[in-house]
Design a protein around this motif. Structure first.
Motif, PDB file in Angstrom:
ATOM      1  N   THR A 122       0.797  -1.227   0.000  1.00  0.00           N
ATOM      2  CA  THR A 122       0.000   0.000   0.000  1.00  0.00           C
ATOM      3  C   THR A 122       0.829   1.276   0.000  1.00  0.00           C
ATOM      4  OG1 THR A 122      -0.149  -0.105   2.421  1.00  0.00           O
ATOM      5  CG2 THR A 122      -1.934  -1.124   1.163  1.00  0.00           C
ATOM      6  N   SER A 123       2.055   1.198   0.560  1.00  0.00           N
ATOM      7  CA  SER A 123       2.847   2.434   0.719  1.00  0.00           C
ATOM      8  C   SER A 123       4.263   2.349   0.175  1.00  0.00           C
ATOM      9  CB  SER A 123       2.905   2.824   2.209  1.00  0.00           C
ATOM     10  OG  SER A 123       1.616   2.997   2.738  1.00  0.00           O
ATOM     11  N   GLY A 124       4.675   1.164  -0.277  1.00  0.00           N
ATOM     12  CA  GLY A 124       6.003   1.059  -0.881  1.00  0.00           C
ATOM     13  C   GLY A 124       7.041   0.407   0.022  1.00  0.00           C
ATOM     14  N   GLY A 125       8.162   0.040  -0.595  1.00  0.00           N
ATOM     15  CA  GLY A 125       9.213  -0.689   0.096  1.00  0.00           C
ATOM     16  C   GLY A 125       9.894   0.104   1.196  1.00  0.00           C
ATOM     17  N   ARG A 126      10.001   1.420   1.008  1.00  0.00           N
ATOM     18  CA  ARG A 126      10.689   2.234   2.017  1.00  0.00           C
ATOM     19  C   ARG A 126       9.999   2.142   3.376  1.00  0.00           C
ATOM     20  NH1 ARG A 126       9.952   8.668   2.563  1.00  0.00           N
ATOM     21  NH2 ARG A 126      10.708   8.823   4.714  1.00  0.00           N
ATOM     22  N   PHE A 127       8.684   2.329   3.384  1.00  0.00           N
ATOM     23  CA  PHE A 127       7.948   2.300   4.651  1.00  0.00           C
ATOM     24  C   PHE A 127       7.868   0.882   5.209  1.00  0.00           C
ATOM     25  CE2 PHE A 127       6.106   6.217   2.711  1.00  0.00           C
ATOM     26  CZ  PHE A 127       6.618   7.103   3.650  1.00  0.00           C
ATOM     27  N   ALA A 128       7.802  -0.112   4.337  1.00  0.00           N
ATOM     28  CA  ALA A 128       7.827  -1.500   4.812  1.00  0.00           C
ATOM     29  C   ALA A 128       9.160  -1.797   5.499  1.00  0.00           C
ATOM     30  CB  ALA A 128       7.604  -2.457   3.650  1.00  0.00           C
ATOM     31  N   GLY A 129      10.256  -1.312   4.885  1.00  0.00           N
ATOM     32  CA  GLY A 129      11.570  -1.489   5.497  1.00  0.00           C
ATOM     33  C   GLY A 129      11.662  -0.811   6.848  1.00  0.00           C
ATOM     34  N   GLU A 130      11.104   0.393   6.948  1.00  0.00           N
ATOM     35  CA  GLU A 130      11.105   1.102   8.224  1.00  0.00           C
ATOM     36  C   GLU A 130      10.313   0.336   9.282  1.00  0.00           C
ATOM     37  OE1 GLU A 130       9.726   5.063   7.609  1.00  0.00           O
ATOM     38  OE2 GLU A 130      11.518   5.694   6.504  1.00  0.00           O
ATOM     39  N   PHE A 131       9.189  -0.254   8.875  1.00  0.00           N
ATOM     40  CA  PHE A 131       8.403  -1.042   9.828  1.00  0.00           C
ATOM     41  C   PHE A 131       9.196  -2.247  10.315  1.00  0.00           C
ATOM     42  CE2 PHE A 131       5.861  -4.873  10.504  1.00  0.00           C
ATOM     43  CZ  PHE A 131       5.155  -4.488  11.637  1.00  0.00           C
ATOM     44  N   TYR A 153       2.189   6.079  12.621  1.00  0.00           N
ATOM     45  CA  TYR A 153       1.488   4.804  12.416  1.00  0.00           C
ATOM     46  C   TYR A 153       2.463   3.636  12.490  1.00  0.00           C
ATOM     47  CZ  TYR A 153      -1.538   1.303  10.208  1.00  0.00           C
ATOM     48  OH  TYR A 153      -2.273   0.175   9.924  1.00  0.00           O
ATOM     49  N   LEU A 154       3.619   3.777  11.866  1.00  0.00           N
ATOM     50  CA  LEU A 154       4.624   2.714  11.901  1.00  0.00           C
ATOM     51  C   LEU A 154       5.247   2.587  13.279  1.00  0.00           C
ATOM     52  CD1 LEU A 154       6.435   3.225   8.462  1.00  0.00           C
ATOM     53  CD2 LEU A 154       4.546   1.681   9.027  1.00  0.00           C
ATOM     54  N   VAL A 155       5.453   3.724  13.955  1.00  0.00           N
ATOM     55  CA  VAL A 155       5.994   3.697  15.321  1.00  0.00           C
ATOM     56  C   VAL A 155       5.056   2.910  16.232  1.00  0.00           C
ATOM     57  CG1 VAL A 155       6.544   5.103  17.348  1.00  0.00           C
ATOM     58  CG2 VAL A 155       7.281   5.854  15.082  1.00  0.00           C
ATOM     59  N   PHE A 156       3.766   3.196  16.131  1.00  0.00           N
ATOM     60  CA  PHE A 156       2.787   2.536  16.992  1.00  0.00           C
ATOM     61  C   PHE A 156       2.676   1.047  16.677  1.00  0.00           C
ATOM     62  CE2 PHE A 156      -1.632   1.118  17.612  1.00  0.00           C
ATOM     63  CZ  PHE A 156      -1.721   1.260  18.987  1.00  0.00           C
ATOM     64  N   THR A 157       2.505   0.705  15.411  1.00  0.00           N
ATOM     65  CA  THR A 157       2.302  -0.699  15.062  1.00  0.00           C
ATOM     66  C   THR A 157       3.555  -1.531  15.324  1.00  0.00           C
ATOM     67  OG1 THR A 157       2.809  -0.112  12.747  1.00  0.00           O
ATOM     68  CG2 THR A 157       0.483  -0.293  13.378  1.00  0.00           C
ATOM     69  N   ALA A 158       4.751  -0.968  15.099  1.00  0.00           N
ATOM     70  CA  ALA A 158       5.986  -1.708  15.391  1.00  0.00           C
ATOM     71  C   ALA A 158       6.075  -2.027  16.876  1.00  0.00           C
ATOM     72  CB  ALA A 158       7.204  -0.897  14.946  1.00  0.00           C
ATOM     73  N   ASN A 159       5.677  -1.079  17.729  1.00  0.00           N
ATOM     74  CA  ASN A 159       5.681  -1.318  19.169  1.00  0.00           C
ATOM     75  C   ASN A 159       4.671  -2.377  19.563  1.00  0.00           C
ATOM     76  OD1 ASN A 159       7.269   0.449  21.310  1.00  0.00           O
ATOM     77  ND2 ASN A 159       7.060   1.679  19.454  1.00  0.00           N
TER      78      ASN A 159
END
Length: 334
Positions: A59-68, A226-232
């Motif tokens: 949905t958002s690309g490889g960059r954000f997936a990598g960050e997650f 969103y990524l900060v929260f879901t990763a936690n």
């Protein structure tokens, strides 16, 4: 990354539903889970996180997936360190095994609430003041140095905090547990607090300390709330089952702190470099961006973090095996 309100709501509903499922399982049958049960649950949560990362990719690309994925891996490793302290607390207060699941779940819920608050505060600071990364970076480097000074993980390093000591001195306490209840009535009719209250105080303050470490670390990986929260959340899911799955293995991860020190130190330096690259403080380079400061790519972050944790784990297990062989040899010689 554009995350709609509907996406936030769906994510929160699903995650709360999974958490309630955990609560129902424990509430209906408090028990010590088997290795098979623990393995299935841990595997389920890991697969869930991996699938979520693929969803981010789609949905958002490889960059954000990598960050997650980097954020999840970092927070997961810090959560395992948190789990080691939970082991020490359980042993210190002699919590019966059948009640440890409940204590762990409460600890995880407290951690989620505390990290949620810190994430909200951190997001507000990051969006308004880019220079806050200087503070986050310095704090992580300081924490990394503290981890290195601590050296091998040892239960003796985990001391009772001031709040626990105060409670022991000033609260009327019983000598035994009353299931998972916090109070019990004495033979004289007086209401006493059980040791379970001290356990929850120790768990809660531990969660607070680890939240202070974990939030700057995740913001060093991604600035997306969103990524900060879901990763936690994904890092905390399954910790209850992982506690019983690893068992005595946690005591063997003697070099985990060193691996975490490298991870936190790397992220701290990364934050400072990014703050320099985007600098706006007037007393640093005249308020201009620092040209030589690089933005560290995602692949390098993933390599350093995964490599550090892998080396620390393998070295710990090799040391444990060597110590075990030495013990057996000493017994044999006598």
């Amino acid at each position: 990354m554009d995350v709609s309100a509907l996406t936030w709501i769906i994510t929160l509903v699903v995650l709360v539903g999974v958490l309630l499922l955990d609560l129902l399982i424990i509430g209906r049958r408090p028990h010590e889970p088997s290795i098979r049960e623990s393995s299935l649950w841990v595997g389920f949560y890991v697969v869930l996180a991996l699938l979520f990362g693929l969803g981010v990719w789609a949905t958002s690309g490889g960059r954000f997936a990598g960050e997650f994925y980097i954020g999840w891996l970092t927070e997961y490793s810090l959560s395992i360190d948190n789990l080691f302290v939970f082991v020490v607390i359980m042993g210190r207060f002699a919590v019966p095994r059948q009640y440890q699941q409940t204590v762990l779940l409460i600890g995880i819920v407290l951690a989620l609430l505390m990290r949620g608050g810190f994430i909200a505060a951190g997001s507000a600071l990051v969006s308004q003041f880019s220079w806050v990364f200087y503070i986050f970076g310095a704090f992580l480097v300081y924490t990394a140095i503290s981890f290195l000074k601590q050296g091998e993980m040892d239960a003796a390093d985990v001391k009772e905090n001031a709040l626990v000591r105060w409670s022991q001195r000033h609260l009327p306490l019983s000598n035994s547990f009353n299931g998972t209840r916090l109070t019990v009535q004495s033979e004289t009719g007086r209401r006493l607090f059980t040791p379970m209250l001290l356990v929850l105080i120790a768990i809660g303050t531990t969660d607070l300390i680890f939240a202070l470490d974990s939030i700057p670390a995740i913001f060093g990986v991604t600035k997306e709330p969103y990524l900060v929260f879901t990763a936690n959340v994904f890092a905390l899911m399954g910790l209850r089952q992982l506690y019983f799955l690893l068992g005595g293995l946690l005591d063997r991860l003697v070099y985990l702190n060193i691996g975490l020190a490298v991870v936190l130190g790397f992220i701290g330096v990364k934050l400072v470099l990014e703050a320099l690259a985007d600098n706006s403080l007037p007393f640093i380079n005249g308020g201009e961006h620092v040209g030589w400061a690089p933005h560290i790519p995602i692949w390098l972050s993933l390599t350093v973090i995964l490599g550090s944790l892998t080396i620390a784990t393998v070295a710990s297990l090799l040391k444990a095996s060597k110590d075990r062989r030495k013990e057996l040899a000493d017994v044999g010689s006598h």
